[in-house]
Design an enzyme around this catalytic site. Structure first.
Site, short mmCIF file in Angstrom:
data_model
loop_
_atom_site.label_atom_id
_atom_site.label_comp_id
_atom_site.label_asym_id
_atom_site.label_seq_id
_atom_site.Cartn_x
_atom_site.Cartn_y
_atom_site.Cartn_z
N HIS A 27 0.86 -1.07 -0.04
CA HIS A 27 0.02 -0.23 0.02
C HIS A 27 0.69 1.18 0.00
O HIS A 27 1.24 1.85 1.18
CB HIS A 27 -1.03 -0.01 0.95
CG HIS A 27 -1.80 -1.07 1.32
ND1 HIS A 27 -1.38 -2.47 1.79
CD2 HIS A 27 -3.09 -1.33 1.04
CE1 HIS A 27 -2.41 -3.34 1.64
NE2 HIS A 27 -3.59 -2.58 1.17
N HIS A 67 -2.41 -1.60 7.17
CA HIS A 67 -2.06 -1.83 5.83
C HIS A 67 -0.76 -0.64 5.31
O HIS A 67 -0.07 -1.15 4.42
CB HIS A 67 -3.02 -1.73 4.87
CG HIS A 67 -3.91 -0.30 5.13
ND1 HIS A 67 -4.73 0.09 5.96
CD2 HIS A 67 -3.69 1.10 4.22
CE1 HIS A 67 -5.13 1.22 5.87
NE2 HIS A 67 -4.54 1.82 4.93
N GLY A 115 -3.88 -4.39 11.29
CA GLY A 115 -4.18 -4.79 10.15
C GLY A 115 -5.86 -4.94 10.03
O GLY A 115 -6.49 -4.35 9.40
N GLY A 157 -10.94 3.77 7.47
CA GLY A 157 -11.34 2.59 7.70
C GLY A 157 -11.52 2.28 9.11
O GLY A 157 -12.37 1.44 9.65
N HIS A 261 -4.27 3.02 -3.37
CA HIS A 261 -4.33 2.48 -2.04
C HIS A 261 -3.58 1.21 -1.80
O HIS A 261 -2.56 1.10 -0.98
CB HIS A 261 -5.97 2.19 -1.61
CG HIS A 261 -6.04 1.58 -0.41
ND1 HIS A 261 -6.01 2.07 0.99
CD2 HIS A 261 -6.28 0.28 -0.26
CE1 HIS A 261 -6.34 1.14 1.87
NE2 HIS A 261 -6.36 0.01 1.09
N ARG A 355 -19.08 -21.20 37.20
CA ARG A 355 -19.06 -19.52 37.16
C ARG A 355 -18.79 -19.03 38.73
O ARG A 355 -18.14 -18.16 39.03
CB ARG A 355 -20.02 -18.91 36.50
CG ARG A 355 -21.52 -19.15 37.19
CD ARG A 355 -22.53 -18.21 36.69
NE ARG A 355 -23.65 -18.50 37.07
CZ ARG A 355 -24.90 -17.74 37.32
NH1 ARG A 355 -24.72 -16.56 37.00
NH2 ARG A 355 -25.85 -17.82 37.97
N SER A 382 -23.53 -11.87 36.78
CA SER A 382 -23.57 -13.05 36.18
C SER A 382 -22.36 -13.93 36.08
O SER A 382 -22.50 -14.85 36.29
CB SER A 382 -24.53 -12.88 35.00
OG SER A 382 -25.83 -12.58 35.03
N HIS A 459 -22.10 -19.23 31.18
CA HIS A 459 -23.31 -19.68 30.62
C HIS A 459 -23.05 -20.39 29.31
O HIS A 459 -23.50 -20.29 28.06
CB HIS A 459 -24.17 -18.60 30.31
CG HIS A 459 -24.63 -17.88 31.67
ND1 HIS A 459 -23.69 -17.23 32.40
CD2 HIS A 459 -26.03 -17.65 31.95
CE1 HIS A 459 -24.64 -16.79 33.40
NE2 HIS A 459 -25.89 -16.86 33.22
N ARG A 517 -23.61 -22.10 34.00
CA ARG A 517 -24.47 -21.41 35.01
C ARG A 517 -25.01 -22.14 36.17
O ARG A 517 -25.15 -21.80 36.92
CB ARG A 517 -25.70 -20.89 33.99
CG ARG A 517 -26.91 -19.96 34.82
CD ARG A 517 -27.95 -20.03 33.88
NE ARG A 517 -29.04 -19.41 34.39
CZ ARG A 517 -30.18 -18.92 34.12
NH1 ARG A 517 -30.60 -19.53 32.98
NH2 ARG A 517 -31.19 -18.43 34.65
#
Length: 662
Positions: A27, A67, A115, A157, A261, A355, A382, A459, A517
């Site tokens: 590029h 890039h 990237g 981008g 580009h 958990r 949770s 979960h 869970r």
């Protein structure tokens, strides 16, 4: 503009486009347009030391627009990072230090693998959080031992990507004043002008996020860029975005076109570009003498930066020896959990969700490891991922160890990677396993970089129940297992969960902990085996004298396999039960060990509440797997589990069918 600035910038441009031309790949447009931004940051602001790329208090620089790597490599060459001209000439070639996109750990001076657009932006937010938290925890009056900035160059981008939007929103909320990004606003994407897909007012968007913004109309105005960065450094309460109007392919015949580009300029256009910048009288890959002298002269000053800091550190260590020892330990990352550390943690527990067990373990680890910090994507109650008594990290309370990421799974994961890259942290983040799909690009980058990020994913199966198939993972565990370099651990009970956390801490690489869970029985009689077996990935958890079949299981299905073993024994069938919390760790064992656990002359049946794909490597056939080839359903978890075949009756029937075919 000073003459030497112009010469340095032109040199950066030429080295970059010549590398692309020689590789016939890359590029060239970005380096030609963004070279003034790169030069100004590195030459006039970046506090670093090429002689020691890992100096702890260095400023960090991230090229989020990965890039444009040729520009970063040219900069690293000039700045003295040991990247030779031969390496620039081998751009994008096998075995070179100059791959197509920057790779952390591969090229000295590269702070993050970039990237995938938006992820460099996000990692920088993590680095800025790391700097702010460490400074709040350890700096003392007159001793700013943690005091550095995070700079970056971001692109159109980057700013289109959702992950960057998530990270930007959180960065503004957290008041990350040491974060300064220069936006390469060149108006061009691969498909053409940005107007075809990107017409928003970026400046107003970032102001709404709580950022300090500045706009420059001319990228060649070095004095203007320098002034803007100085203004950004004065803004301590907000991150800064400096929007710089650049021209992709600047100075080439392809300037301001999409064709600049992602493809070499071509021989004719390159010669015209060389002429434009006054490089026609020299060979390609020439660094003018005055440019060499400029950077050689700077090197001494950069070494002095670290020397001055080392003196400050020595005084700090004398004044605050305990804190200094703790900081040094955090930088080294030399933490190791002993085999017996959790021996008595669950001695009296009869049943608990993994958990819940993870939450208990986290509290214990947090007291031992000050580097351990993290949070959840708005699911801490949770996920059981909150460190009690450690405070919350915020703009006003930066010393807190608990991070609140909001509902931002993608940015959360990339930010945790940035903290790990920064150093001084073993960061973790948490959400439901099904939402690992939002996290996957950043998890993949964590594995590619080999950073010590820990992903707590609760979960973990259809036993989630009433929330239904949108929240019941089926393919996620298997999809994570195929990522190279990622430890995926699905523990069977509280004891295995403790051992899994031990692996995650001690292996010093990315790990995903898949947790239930629902409550699971704690298999006390197997605790000694568990402490030795989890780190091997798979082990015999219950055996018989002459096994006729091996039942392989992970997580919540291990207790099911143990129940099925008893039922089979009543029917005269002798079954061995193997717990396999980690495929990767098991596959790394010796052939002798693996064949001892899963003999080749005995049939195997795998049981896991997830995709059947992949289990054939151990069973010989996907028909020898009780798994899922469909989504779940909304109903109480136990009922969903039973209706979809995860019951003793089905395991027994399947085992007998396999043995009948033998």
């Amino acid at each position: 503009m000073y003459a030497i600035d112009q010469k340095c910038i032109s040199t950066l441009r030429m080295l970059s486009v010549e590398a692309v031309e020689k590789a016939n790949s890359g590029h060239p447009g970005f380096p030609l347009g963004a070279a003034p931004l790169m030069h100004t940051i590195w030459d006039k602001f970046l506090q670093h030391n090429p002689a020691n790329p890992k100096w702890e208090n260095r400023d960090r620089f991230i090229l989020s627009a990965g890039h444009g790597s040729a520009l970063l490599y040219a900069m690293l060459h000039l700045a003295g990072y040991g990247l030779s001209l031969d390496e620039l000439k081998n751009f994008r070639q096998w075995g070179s230090k100059t791959p197509g996109h920057p790779e952390y750990g591969h090229t000295a001076g590269v702070e993050a693998t970039t990237g995938p657009l938006g992820h460099g932006f996000t990692a920088g937010v993590g680095m800025a959080i790391a700097e702010k938290m460490l400074a709040a925890q350890y700096n003392k009056p007159g001793y700013d031992i943690i005091d550095h900035h995070v700079y970056g160059i971001v692109s159109d981008g980057d700013l289109m990507e959702g992950v960057a939007s998530e990270a930007a929103s959180l960065a503004g909320t957290l008041g990350l004043g040491k974060l300064i990004y220069l936006y390469d606003d060149n108006h061009i994407t691969i498909e053409g002008d940005t107007d075809i897909a990107f017409t928003e007012n970026v400046q107003q968007r970032f102001e709404a996020y709580g950022w300090h913004t500045l706009r420059l109309t001319d990228a060649e105005d070095i004095a203007g860029i320098e002034k803007a960065i100085n203004e950004a450094k004065k803004e301590s309460a907000r991150p800064s975005l400096i929007i710089v109007r650049t021209h992709i392919g600047c100075g080439s015949p392809k300037q301001d076109s999409a064709s600049a580009h992602g493809e070499p300029l071509g021989k004719e256009a390159l010669e015209k570009t060389r002429k434009h910048y006054g490089f026609t009288s020299c060979e390609p890959f020439t660094v003018p003498d005055e440019v060499k002298k400029h950077f050689d002269k700077k090197a001494a000053g950069l070494e002095k930066n670290e020397a001055d800091w080392n003196n400050l550190w020595a005084k700090y260590s004398k004044e605050y020896p305990e804190l200094a020892q703790e900081v040094a330990g955090r930088w080294s990352g030399d933490y190791a959990i002993g085999r017996d550390y959790f021996a008595d943690t669950f001695a009296s527990t009869t049943a608990t969700a993994t958990r819940e067990a993870s939450g208990v373990i986290l509290q214990k680890l947090a007291g031992l490891i000050p580097a351990l910090c993290g949070g959840s994507a708005d699911l801490a109650p949770s996920n059981k991922s909150y460190i009690n008594g450690a405070g919350d990290f915020s703009a006003k309370t930066p010393a807190g160890r608990n991070l609140h990421f909001g509902v931002r799974e993608a940015a959360m994961t990339g930010i945790v990677n940035g903290m790990a890259l920064h150093g001084g942290f073993i960061p973790y983040c948490a959400t439901f396993l099904v939402f690992a799909d939002f996290m996957r690009p950043a998890i993949r980058l964590a594995a590619l970089m080999g950073v010590h990020s820990i992903f707590v994913l609760t979960h973990d199966s259809i036993a989630v129940g009433e929330d239904g198939p949108t929240h019941q993972p089926v393919e996620q565990a298997m999809s994570l297992r195929i990522i190279p370099g990622l430890d995926v651990l699905r523990p069977a009970d509280a004891l295995e969960t403790a051992a899994a956390w031990r692996v995650a801490i001690n292996n010093k690489q990315p790990a995903a902990l898949l947790l239930t869970r629902q409550k699971l029985p704690v298999m006390h009689e197997f605790s000694a085996v568990i402490k030795k077996g989890v780190e091997k990935g798979g082990y015999i958890i219950s055996d018989v004298k002459k096994p006729q079949i091996v039942l392989l299981a992970t997580g919540s299905e291990v207790s099911l396999a143990l129940d099925a073993q008893k039922a089979l024994q009543k029917k005269g069938v002798q079954a061995r039960v193997v717990s396999m919390p980690s495929w990767r760790l098991f596959d790394a064992q010796t052939e002798k060990y693996k064949s001892t656990v899963i003999p080749k002359d005995i049939p195997s049946l795998a049981i896991e509440a997830g995709s059947v794909i992949g289990w054939s490597r151990y069973t010989g056939s996907e028909s020898n797997v009780i798994g899922l080839d469909r989504f779940g359903a909304s109903a109480p978890g136990g009922e969903v589990y039973d209706k979809l075949g995860f019951n003793v009756k089905n395991v027994v029937a399947k085992a007998k069918k396999i043995l009948a075919k033998k």
